[in-house]
Design a protein around this motif. Structure first.
Motif, short mmCIF file in Angstrom:
data_model
loop_
_atom_site.label_atom_id
_atom_site.label_comp_id
_atom_site.label_asym_id
_atom_site.label_seq_id
_atom_site.Cartn_x
_atom_site.Cartn_y
_atom_site.Cartn_z
N GLY A 271 0.78 -1.23 0.00
CA GLY A 271 0.00 0.00 0.00
C GLY A 271 0.81 1.28 0.00
N PHE A 272 0.12 2.37 -0.03
CA PHE A 272 0.73 3.69 -0.06
C PHE A 272 0.19 4.53 1.09
CE2 PHE A 272 1.68 2.20 -4.24
CZ PHE A 272 2.90 2.77 -4.54
N TRP A 273 0.06 3.93 2.29
CA TRP A 273 -0.56 4.63 3.41
C TRP A 273 0.28 5.80 3.89
CZ3 TRP A 273 -5.41 3.46 4.27
CH2 TRP A 273 -5.87 2.20 3.88
N LEU A 274 1.56 5.59 4.00
CA LEU A 274 2.44 6.61 4.54
C LEU A 274 3.63 6.81 3.62
CD1 LEU A 274 2.58 5.40 8.27
CD2 LEU A 274 1.27 7.33 7.37
N PRO A 275 4.15 8.05 3.57
CA PRO A 275 5.36 8.25 2.76
C PRO A 275 6.46 7.29 3.23
CG PRO A 275 4.50 10.34 3.52
CD PRO A 275 3.72 9.27 4.24
N TYR A 276 7.16 6.70 2.28
CA TYR A 276 8.14 5.68 2.62
C TYR A 276 9.42 5.97 1.84
CZ TYR A 276 10.11 1.12 3.72
OH TYR A 276 10.92 0.13 4.20
N PRO A 277 10.61 5.93 2.48
CA PRO A 277 10.88 5.49 3.85
C PRO A 277 10.79 6.60 4.89
CG PRO A 277 12.95 5.85 2.72
CD PRO A 277 11.86 6.17 1.73
N ASP A 278 10.32 7.81 4.52
CA ASP A 278 10.29 8.94 5.45
C ASP A 278 9.59 8.58 6.77
OD1 ASP A 278 10.34 9.44 2.70
OD2 ASP A 278 10.04 11.57 3.01
N SER A 279 8.50 7.82 6.69
CA SER A 279 7.76 7.48 7.91
C SER A 279 8.62 6.67 8.86
CB SER A 279 6.49 6.71 7.55
OG SER A 279 6.82 5.57 6.76
N GLN A 280 9.65 6.00 8.35
CA GLN A 280 10.54 5.21 9.21
C GLN A 280 11.73 6.04 9.67
OE1 GLN A 280 7.99 2.93 9.36
NE2 GLN A 280 9.82 2.03 10.29
N LEU A 281 12.31 6.78 8.75
CA LEU A 281 13.56 7.48 9.06
C LEU A 281 13.31 8.74 9.88
CD1 LEU A 281 15.29 7.08 5.56
CD2 LEU A 281 15.85 5.84 7.67
N ASP A 282 12.16 9.38 9.66
CA ASP A 282 11.85 10.62 10.40
C ASP A 282 10.34 10.71 10.60
OD1 ASP A 282 11.77 13.07 11.55
OD2 ASP A 282 12.38 14.19 9.75
N PRO A 283 9.83 9.97 11.57
CA PRO A 283 8.37 9.91 11.77
C PRO A 283 7.74 11.29 11.95
CG PRO A 283 9.45 8.24 13.09
CD PRO A 283 10.53 9.09 12.50
N LYS A 284 8.44 12.20 12.60
CA LYS A 284 7.83 13.51 12.86
C LYS A 284 7.59 14.30 11.56
CE LYS A 284 9.28 14.29 17.67
NZ LYS A 284 8.43 13.19 18.06
N SER A 285 8.38 14.00 10.54
CA SER A 285 8.25 14.75 9.30
C SER A 285 6.90 14.53 8.62
CB SER A 285 9.38 14.38 8.33
OG SER A 285 9.16 13.08 7.80
N ILE A 286 6.20 13.49 9.02
CA ILE A 286 4.92 13.22 8.34
C ILE A 286 3.73 13.47 9.26
CG2 ILE A 286 5.96 11.51 6.79
CD1 ILE A 286 4.28 9.46 8.61
N LYS A 287 3.98 14.10 10.46
CA LYS A 287 2.88 14.18 11.42
C LYS A 287 1.72 15.06 10.94
CE LYS A 287 4.59 17.56 14.90
NZ LYS A 287 5.19 18.52 14.12
N ASP A 288 2.03 16.02 10.07
CA ASP A 288 0.94 16.87 9.56
C ASP A 288 0.02 16.13 8.59
OD1 ASP A 288 1.93 18.88 11.06
OD2 ASP A 288 3.05 19.84 9.42
N LEU A 289 0.49 15.02 8.14
CA LEU A 289 -0.31 14.27 7.14
C LEU A 289 -1.34 13.36 7.80
CD1 LEU A 289 2.52 13.09 4.71
CD2 LEU A 289 0.96 15.02 4.41
N ILE A 290 -1.18 13.14 9.12
CA ILE A 290 -2.07 12.16 9.77
C ILE A 290 -2.69 12.76 11.02
CG2 ILE A 290 -1.11 9.99 8.92
CD1 ILE A 290 0.83 9.98 11.20
#
Ligand code: COA
Length: 295
Positions: A271-290
Motif C-alpha cells: 500500500g501507499f498509506w504513509l510516505p516511505y521510507p520517510d515514515s521510518q527514518l523521520d516519523p515527525k516529518s509526516i505528522k501533519d499528514l495524519i
C-alpha cells in the motif's frame, strides 16, 4: 532526516569457495542474457561447466564465448540452441550437453517472455505465447532433464516472480504462468525427492540492468521504486546468483519445494498509506499528514 542504510551487493566469489561446483554441470534455459546469464557466470566462477539454452543461435554462441572468457578459470560453456516450447529441441540440447560434459547436475528453468498489456488488450495468441514459454517451457525443460538429474541427484531452480502474489495490473499472462511454475516446483519436489532430486523457486524482485526492468517498469521511476524497497536499492543480477549458489550447494541439501524471494522485502511493503521510507527514518516529518497519531 537520517540517511537510509543501503546494504551493498557482495559478489559470490568473496563469500563461497571457488571450487564448490568442480566437476558439476549446469543446464540453463534463458542463459544467453540477463539474470540467467549472470547466474551461469556465477556458477562457472565456482567451477561448474555450463550449457546455455536460447532461441537465437548466434547470440547464444556469443554469450557462451563471453561467459567462458569472463569466468577465466578454465570452466567450459557451450551453446545448445533450443526453443523451450519445442520438446525435441530440448531433448537435442540435453543430448549435446551430456555428450560434451557427461552429466547434468543443475538445471535453471529461466527462459521467459513477458510484456505489459491489459487483459482485454492481449490477443488470445499473446496470452498463450507467455504461458507456452514460461509454464510449458518449464515443464518441457523438466521432462527433458529429469532422467539426468535422477542419475546425478541434482537440483532444479525455477525463476518465478512475486507479481502473482497479488493482482498486479497488466501482468495477467505472466502471473498465471508464474503461479503455475510455483505449483510445478512443489510437484517436482514431492515426486522426485525420493530420487534425491531437489527443486526450488527463486522469485526476483526489481533487478537492475535487465530486459525485464527496462520493459516492465515505468520510465523515470527508478529512484521512486528503489525508495519503496525496504532495503533501499534495486537488486543486482548477482544477488540472484548468490541465491542460486546457495541453493545448488550442499548447504541446501535439506531444502526443496520452497520459494525464495530475493527482492529486498519489496513485496511485503503493501500500500501507499504513509510516505516511505520517510515514515521510518523521520516519523515527525509526516505528522501533519495524519490525524490521531501521538507522534
Ligand atoms: N503486447 C501485446 N501483445 C504482444 C506484445 C506486446 N508487447 N508482444 C508480442 N505480443 C503478441 C503478438 O502480437 C502475438 O500475438 P498475435 O499473433 O495475436 O498478434 C503474440 O504475442 C506472439 O508474439 P510473437 O512475437 O509472434 O511471438 P514469439 O514467440 O516470436 O515471441 C516473445 C514472444 C514474448 C518472446 C516476444 O514478444 C519477445 O521477444 N518479448 C521480449 C522479450 C521478453 O519478453 N523478455 C522477457 C522480459 S521479462
Amino acid at each position: 532526516m537520517a540517511d537510509p542504510v543501503v546494504l551493498p551487493y557482495v559478489p559470490s566469489t568473496s563469500i563461497f569457495k571457488n571450487d564448490i561446483f568442480k566437476g558439476k554441470v549446469a543446464f540453463v534455459t534463458g542463459g544467453g542474457s540477463g539474470i540467467c546469464q549472470t547466474m551461469t557466470l556465477n556458477l562457472m566462477q565456482h567451477g561448474c561447466s555450463a550449457a546455455i539454452v536460447g532461441r537465437k543461435a548466434d547470440r547464444l554462441q556469443a554469450s557462451a564465448d563471453w561467459l567462458q572468457k569472463q569466468a577465466g578459470n578454465g570452466t567450459k560453456c557451450i551453446a545448445t540452441p533450443a526453443d523451450v516450447r519445442t520438446p525435441t529441441d530440448l531433448n537435442e540440447a540435453v543430448r549435446k550437453t551430456v555428450e560434451a560434459f557427461g552429466r547434468i547436475d543443475f538445471v535453471i528453468c529461466g527462459a521467459a517472455g513477458n510484456f505489459l498489456a491489459p487483459m482485454d488488450g492481449l490477443s488470445e495468441n499473446a496470452f498463450r505465447t507467455v504461458i507456452e514459454i514460461d509454464l510449458l517451457g518449464t515443464y518441457n525443460t523438466f521432462k527433458a532433464t529429469i532422467d539426468e538429474l535422477k542419475k546425478s541427484h541434482g537440483a532444479y531452480i525455477h525463476i518465478s516472480a512475486t507479481l502473482h502474489y497479488n493482482g498486479l495490473p497488466w501482468q495477467a499472462a505472466a502471473s498465471a504462468a508464474k503461479a503455475g511454475i510455483d505449483a510445478l516446483n512443489q510437484s517436482i519436489a514431492v515426486e522426485y525427492g525420493p530420487f534425491g532430486v531437489r527443486s526450488n523457486v527463486i522469485a526476483p524482485g526489481l533487478i537492475a540492468d535487465t530486459e525485464g526492468a527496462d520493459r516492465l517498469t515505468p520510465k523515470g521511476a527508478e529512484d521512486f521504486m528503489s525508495m519503496r524497497i525496504p532495503l533501499q536499492r534495486s537488486g543486482q543480477k548477482g544477488d540472484i546468483g548468490n541465491m542460486a549458489i546457495f541453493l545448488f550447494s550442499d548447504a541446501a541439501s535439506y531444502i526443496s519445494g520452497s520459494r525464495f524471494i530475493v527482492d529486498g522485502a519489496n513485496w511485503h511493503n503493501g500500500g501507499f498509506w504513509l510516505p516511505y521510507p520517510d515514515s521510518q527514518l523521520d516519523p515527525k516529518s509526516i505528522k501533519d499528514l495524519i490525524s490521531g497519531s501521538k507522534l
